[in-house]
Structures are given as structure tokens and as C-alpha cells.
Write an enzyme that holds these catalytic residues in place. Structure first.
Site, PDB file in Angstrom:
ATOM      1  N   SER A   1       0.860  -1.182   0.000  1.00 48.75           N
ATOM      2  CA  SER A   1       0.000   0.000   0.000  1.00 48.75           C
ATOM      3  C   SER A   1       0.897   1.232   0.000  1.00 48.75           C
ATOM      4  CB  SER A   1      -0.915   0.015   1.230  1.00 48.75           C
ATOM      5  OG  SER A   1      -1.824  -1.053   1.185  1.00 48.75           O
TER       6      SER A   1
ATOM      7  N   LYS B   1      -7.297   1.789  -2.663  1.00 48.10           N
ATOM      8  CA  LYS B   1      -6.847   1.321  -1.344  1.00 48.10           C
ATOM      9  C   LYS B   1      -6.836   2.466  -0.340  1.00 48.10           C
ATOM     10  CE  LYS B   1      -5.279  -1.171   1.979  1.00 48.10           C
ATOM     11  NZ  LYS B   1      -4.030  -1.949   1.976  1.00 48.10           N
TER      12      LYS B   1
ATOM     13  N   LYS C   1       0.605   5.483   8.296  1.00 52.97           N
ATOM     14  CA  LYS C   1       1.194   5.752   6.973  1.00 52.97           C
ATOM     15  C   LYS C   1       0.112   5.897   5.918  1.00 52.97           C
ATOM     16  CE  LYS C   1       2.112   2.384   4.523  1.00 52.97           C
ATOM     17  NZ  LYS C   1       1.462   1.568   3.462  1.00 52.97           N
TER      18      LYS C   1
END
EC number: 1.1.1.60
Length: 294
Positions: free
Chosen positions: A98, A173, A241
Site C-alpha cells: 500500500s 486502497k 502511513k
């Protein structure tokens, strides 16, 4: 299914079970990881180990990278020891990490220049989804490359969808992580609220799960909050993150994400005070602290 030589770079919480499922499907799987113990676990399941990325990818038909962040992906694929310099021409590179959508699109271009086919294919479903091979996989890249990868992706995922050109998988995502973070945050608030009133929380979650409030987040994270069990399936540090990716991308697009911004700050607070290794359901810990509870 045609059997292929597959290299998996990154054998962590998600990468290792994905590699094991590919082994169980009959593929020749070679893994590389920065820690040898993960490689040994793959070997014990019938896979093979490599001494470097270059060694892992040299005979591969398909390379899957599953590493934590954009710099890690760049480090794995570029340079003399990286995927681009050592994989065969025509190799299919699937990045299941990701990362930032713009980085995914940039690296896809570099992969094509190196003679490789590239897909960004981040996953959702957590550790259990990876173990069970039922991940949701959102894929960006060329339609022909997606068609070539679909058999492989169906081994590790249940819902596999091509969502657009390079970088699109990472964009979807990011949206996924926004939805999950906000859901976890409000679930934590709801459980703290229920506990404050002495409600039978097991019964409450059962009935809530059967109505409009039901969700996979409730199903998978509710009991962890009740048990105060925050062993990581997906670490807060990684969600921190991801929320950075959402915040940055939303700003660039001129999209307001007020709920996401609040949850991003709550997640950041936990990470900055040393709880980044907890499962993201550990957001419940902070909600309790803010409520003056344990």
C-alpha cells in the site's frame, strides 16, 4: 491453472501467508525477506528461499512485492540488485504493497521501460484474510496485464477487481483505509459508550451486527476491543502511513475529509506515544483514555 515461477519479496504478516497459498496452489514460489526466519517458514511450507532480490527474481514469471511503504517498494525494484535490473523481460510485476498512487504510477512507467509488465494491486482483509486467501484486491494497470495476473490473484484473493490504469489500485486502497479508519474510530466510541452504561456488550455487538450498523470492521475488530487484545493483524503504524497517503492525496484533489482528518490525528497520537505496534483496533485504547477509563 498453469503453474508458474513466482517470486515474493516481503514475507511479513501479509506476504508470508500469501506466499504459502501460492505454494499450496502448486506454484514454484521463491521468497526473499530481510529476516531469515520468515524465509525459513516459507521453506518449511514447501517454498524456496533466496539470498537476495536479484536471486529471487532471476527465473520468475511473476514477481510480487509486499513491503511497508513507498520508499521500500522503490528500494526493492530499482538499483543493481532490484527487480527491474534482474527480472526477465516480460515478467509480470505485481506490487501488493500500500503506497502513494503517484509513486505507483511512476514506478509502473519505469517497469515498462525495463521491459516488465506492472500492476499495483494493494489488498484489504488483514492477516486472517491473507491466511484464508479471501483478500479484496484492487488492481491498477493495463487490462491485458490484469488478465494475465488474474489466475494468480484469485489464489490469494476472493474479490479481485481491475479499477483502472496504473495508480488506480492505490487510490482505491487509500479510500478503503479512510473508510476502515473512520469505522474503527466510531466502533471504539460505541463500545466505550456501551460499557459506560453496563450493557451486555457481547449481546449488543451481536444485535448491532445484524442491523444497518453491521460491518466487517464490527465483526473483526469488536471482540478485540472487548478483550483488550490488540495483537497486530494490521499495525497502527501502517494505518498511520496510509492515512498520510489519504490526507495528501485528498489535498491534491481538493477533497475535504473532515472525519478522516480527525481519525488520522487520533491514530498519529497513538503511534507517536509508542503504540504503533498495536493492531489498529487499538484505537479503542485512546478512546478509553480520553474518556478517563482503562
Amino acid at each position: 491453472m498453469s503453474k508458474q515461477n513466482i517470486a515474493v519479496i516481503g514475507l511479513g504478516i501479509m506476504g508470508l501467508p500469501m506466499a504459502k497459498n501460492l505454494v499450496n496452489a502448486g506454484h514454484h514460489v521463491t521468497g526473499f525477506n530481510l529476516s531469515q526466519d520468515a524465509i525459513d517458514k516459507l521453506i518449511a511450507e514447501g517454498g524456496h528461499g533466496a539470498t537476495s532480490i536479484a536471486d529471487a527474481v532471476k527465473e520468475a514469471d511473476v514477481v510480487i512485492t509486499m513491503v511497508p511503504d513507498s520508499p521500500d517498494v522503490r528500494g526493492a525494484v530499482t538499483g543493481d540488485d532490484g527487480v527491474f535490473a534482474n527480472a526477465k523481460k516480460g515478467t509480470l510485476w505485481i506490487d501488493a504493497s500500500s503506497i502513494r498512487p503517484d509513486v505507483a504510477a511512476e514506478l509502473a512507467g519505469e517497469a515498462r521501460e525495463a521491459g516488465l509488465r506492472a500492476l499495483d494491486a494493494p489488498v484489504s482483509g488483514g492477516e486472517q484474510g491473507a491466511i484464508d486467501g479471501v483478500l479484496s484486491i484492487m488492481v491498477g494497470g493495463e487490462a491485458a496485464d490484469f488478465a494475465a495476473a488474474e489466475e494468480i490473484l484469485n489464489v490469494v484473493g476472493k474479490t479481485v477487481v481491475h479499477v483502472g490504469p496504473a495508480g488506480s489500485g492505490q487510490t482505491v486502497k487509500a479510500a478503503n483505509q479512510l473508510i476502515v479508519a473512520v469505522n474503527i474510530g466510531v466502533l471504539a466510541e460505541a463500545i466505550a459508550f456501551l460499557e459506560a452504561y453496563g450493557v451486555d456488550t457481547d449481546a449488543a455487538l451481536k444485535v448491532l451486527g445484524g442491523g444497518l450498523a453491521g460491518s466487517k470492521v464490527l465483526d473483526q475488530k469488536g471482540q478485540k476491543m472487548l478483550d483488550r487484545n490488540f495483537d497486530p493483524g494490521f499495525r497502527l503504524a501502517l494505518h498511520h502511513k496510509d492515512m498520510g497517503i489519504v490526507t495528501s492525496a485528498a489535498r491534491e484533489a481538493g477533497v475535504a475529509t473532515p472525519l478522516g482528518a480527525v481519525v488520522a490525528q487520533l491514530v498519529a497520537s497513538l503511534v507517536n506515544t509508542g503504540d504503533g505496534g498495536l493492531d489498529h483496533s487499538g484505537l479503542f485504547k485512546l478512546i478509553n483514555q480520553l474518556s478517563g477509563k482503562k
